[in-house]
Design an enzyme around this catalytic site. Structure first.
Site, PDB file in Angstrom:
ATOM      1  N   GLU A 243       0.842  -1.059   0.005  1.00 52.46           N
ATOM      2  CA  GLU A 243       0.170   0.076   0.175  1.00 52.46           C
ATOM      3  C   GLU A 243       0.810   1.176  -0.120  1.00 52.46           C
ATOM      4  OE1 GLU A 243      -0.759   2.807   1.827  1.00 52.46           O
ATOM      5  OE2 GLU A 243      -2.497   2.457   3.025  1.00 52.46           O
ATOM      6  N   CYS A 277      -2.501   8.168   4.379  1.00 52.14           N
ATOM      7  CA  CYS A 277      -2.358   7.952   2.765  1.00 52.14           C
ATOM      8  C   CYS A 277      -3.719   8.402   2.254  1.00 52.14           C
ATOM      9  CB  CYS A 277      -2.066   6.422   2.613  1.00 52.14           C
ATOM     10  SG  CYS A 277      -0.424   6.042   2.959  1.00 52.14           S
TER      11      CYS A 277
END
Length: 479
Positions: A243, A277
Site C-alpha cells: 500500500e 495515505c
C-alpha cells in the site's frame, strides 16, 4: 525493549532512543538488530514454516485468539505507547488498537472459509483438486503513521494463512510493535511464527529484502520506498503486497451537502495531523459553492484543538518530526509565493512552538504549478484547488496523477455519483462519506500499490494455489 525472534526476547548489540514529537522528550529505547540478528530472525521464520504452516487451521485460530485476548488485557499499555511515540491524541489511539483486535478476530474466522475446489475433467479420466497453501515466509515493513493498525493489516492474514512473518516497524514508532512481541513471548506463541526486529532501512531493511528466505515482501509506505524494495528484492522471485502513496482528489458538486463535505474533509485532513495515505490531497469545488465550502472548512480548521494532553479533548497532535514540519512549511511557503492565499494556519500553533506541531492550515487558489498541487502532502493542509464547472473536465483533472489510492465525491445526484465512480481511476471511491473496516478491501492501483489490505481478498496475497490431478484409471492416465 527487546527484539522478538524465534519465540524469545533476545539480547541485542545496540539500542536506539525513541522520541515523542510533541515535546522532543525521550520516552523509551529499543534494541536494534544488526545483520546477524536480522539473519537469525529470517532463519527462525524459515525453520518455523514446516510446522506453523502444517498446524490445523483451528489451532492457528486458537493462537490468534490467545494473542487477541492478551492484547485486550493490555489495551491501556499498547495505546499508551502509540500516544507517546506519535504524540497522537489519546482518543485517536483507539483506532490503532481496535484494528489489531479486529484483524486477529476476522482472519481467524475468514481463513476457515478457504476450501478445496474441484474441477470437472472434460475427458472423465482424472480428478482435479485445487487447494490453497501458505506462500512461505513473509517480511513486513511497517509505516510509522498508524503503528498498530499497520501491524494489524499484516499480522492477521499472515498468521491465519500459516506464513511465519518477520516484522520491521519504523524506527520512529517501534514501541507499540515491540510491546506486541512481548505479548507473543508471554503467551508462548510457537517459535518463529512471528518475529519482530527494528533497525535502519538502509542496512536491515535492505538485508531483509535481498534475502532469498522471504517468499513475500509486504509494505506500507511511499511509492518511492516501494520501488526501492522491489529493486532490492529482485535477488529472487518474490511476491509483493504494497500500500503506497496517495494523491486523493475530492470532488464537491453544487448539489452536495456542504456541511457533510466539510466535516469529512477536515476529519481526514486534521485527524492524525493529515499523516494518512487516504487523506484528501486536492479539493475541487464547483464554482457556485466553492466560496461557501471554503468558508465552512476554514471555520472548522480554526476550531481544531491541537496539543498533547491525555486528559484534554484534543483533535490533533504533532507531525512525526521536525523534518516533516520543515517539509510541510516549505509546501505552504511555495504555494503562497506562487499566488495561493493562506486562509488559516501556517507555522506553529500559538503556544506550541516546542515539538513538531503544525497549525491546521487552509490554502485556496492552489494550482498544478505549485508543489501542493502535485505532491502528496501528508500533513494538515487543505488545498482548495481552482473551482470547476465542467464534470468531464474535473474528472480528467482528478485522474491526472500517477497515484490511484482513494478519491472522494460529494453529490446528491446518484447518477452523477455512479458516473464519477466509473470514471475515477482509483482503488477506492468514497461517496458522501468515508468508511474503513477490516472486512472492506483497501487497495491502490497505478503507483499506489500491489495487492490488497483488509477483507478476505488480502488472504490471496498470502496463499498460493496448488493443483493435484489424479488419474482415475492408472493404465489410462495419459496427459
Amino acid at each position: 525493549m527487546r527484539p522478538y525472534i524465534g519465540g524469545k526476547l533476545v539480547a541485542f548489540p545496540a539500542a536506539a532512543n525513541v522520541m515523542n514529537p510533541a515535546n522532543n522528550e525521550i520516552i523509551g529505547a529499543i534494541g536494534l538488530a544488526d545483520l546477524a540478528l536480522t539473519q537469525q530472525a529470517l532463519e527462525a521464520a524459515e525453520a518455523a514454516f514446516p510446522t506453523w504452516s502444517d498446524i490445523a487451521v483451528n489451532e492457528r485460530a486458537q493462537w490468534m485468539h490467545k494473542l487477541r485476548d492478551a492484547i485486550i488485557q493490555n489495551e491501556e499499555k499498547l495505546r499508551h505507547y502509540v500516544h507517546i511515540e506519535m504524540g497522537k491524541p489519546w482518543a485517536a489511539t483507539a483506532d490503532d488498537y481496535q484494528m489489531l483486535v479486529d484483524s486477529l478476530e476476522y482472519y481467524a474466522a475468514e481463513i476457515q472459509n478457504i476450501k478445496e475446489e474441484y474441477i470437472d475433467d472434460s475427458a472423465g479420466t482424472h480428478s482435479h483438486v485445487i487447494s490453497r497453501e501458505p506462500v512461505g515466509v513473509v517480511a513486513a515493513f511497517l509505516a510509522w503513521n498508524f503503528p498498530l493498525l499497520n501491524l494489524a493489516y499484516k499480522l492477521g492474514p499472515a498468521m491465519a494463512a500459516g506464513c511465519p512473518i518477520v516484522i520491521k516497524p519504523s524506527l520512529q514508532t517501534p514501541l507499540s510493535t515491540y510491546a506486541v512481541g512481548e505479548l507473543c513471548a508471554e503467551i508462548g506463541l510457537p517459535d518463529g511464527a512471528v518475529n519482530i526486529i527494528c533497525g535502519s532501512d538502509a542496512a536491515i531493511g535492505d538485508a531483509i529484502s535481498a534475502s532469498p528466505i522471504p517468499q513475500m515482501l509486504t509494505l506500507i509506505g511511499s511509492t518511492q520506498t516501494g520501488k526501492h524494495v522491489i529493486r532490492t528484492g529482485a535477488t529472487s522471485i518474490k511476491r509483493y503486497s504494497m500500500e503506497l502513496g496517495g494523491d486523493a482528489p475530492v470532488l464537491v458538486f453544487e448539489d452536495a451537502d456542504l456541511d457533510n463535505a466539510a466535516d469529512v474533509i477536515c476529519a481526514l485532513k486534521f485527524g492524525n495531523s493529515g499523516q494518512i495515505c487516504v487523506a484528501p490531497n486536492r479539493v475541487y469545488a464547483h464554482s457556485t459553492i466553492a466560496e461557501k465550502l471554503t468558508q465552512k472548512i476554514v471555520e472548522r480548521a480554526e476550531n481544531i484543538k491541537v496539543g498533547f494532553d491525555k486528559e484534554a479533548d484534543i483533535n490533533m497532535g504533532p507531525l512525526i518530526d521536525q523534518k516533516a514540519w520543515a517539509r510541510i512549511d516549505g509546501l505552504v511557503k511555495d504555494a503562497v509565493s506562487r499566488g495561493a492565499s493562506l486562509l488559516a494556519g501556517g507555522g506553529y500553533p500559538d503556544g506550541l512552538e516546542q515539538g513538531s506541531f503544525y497549525a491546521p492550515t487552509v490554502i485556496s487558489g492552489v494550482t498544478k504549478e505549485m508543489q501542493l498541487g502535485v505532491e502528496e502532502v501528508f500533513g494538515p493542509i487543505i488545498s482548495m484547488m481552482q473551482p470547476f464547472e465542467d464534470e468531464v473536465a474535473i474528472l480528467c483533472a482528478a485522474n491526472d496523477t500517477d497515484a490511484g489510492l482513494t478519491a472522494y465525491v460529494f453529490t446528491s445526484d446518484s447518477e452523477r455519483a455512479d458516473r464519477c465512480a466509473r470514471a475515477l481511476r482509483f482503488g477506492e471511491v468514497q461517496i458522501n462519506g468515508v468508511r474503513y473496516a477490516i472486512n472492506l478491501p483497501h487497495v491502490g492501483i497505478k503507483q499506489s500499490g500491489i495487492g490488497v489490505d483488509c477483507s478476505h481478498l488480502a488472504l490471496d496475497d498470502y496463499l498460493v494455489t496448488k493443483r493435484v490431478s489424479r488419474a482415475l484409471n492408472i493404465k489410462g492416465g495419459g496427459a
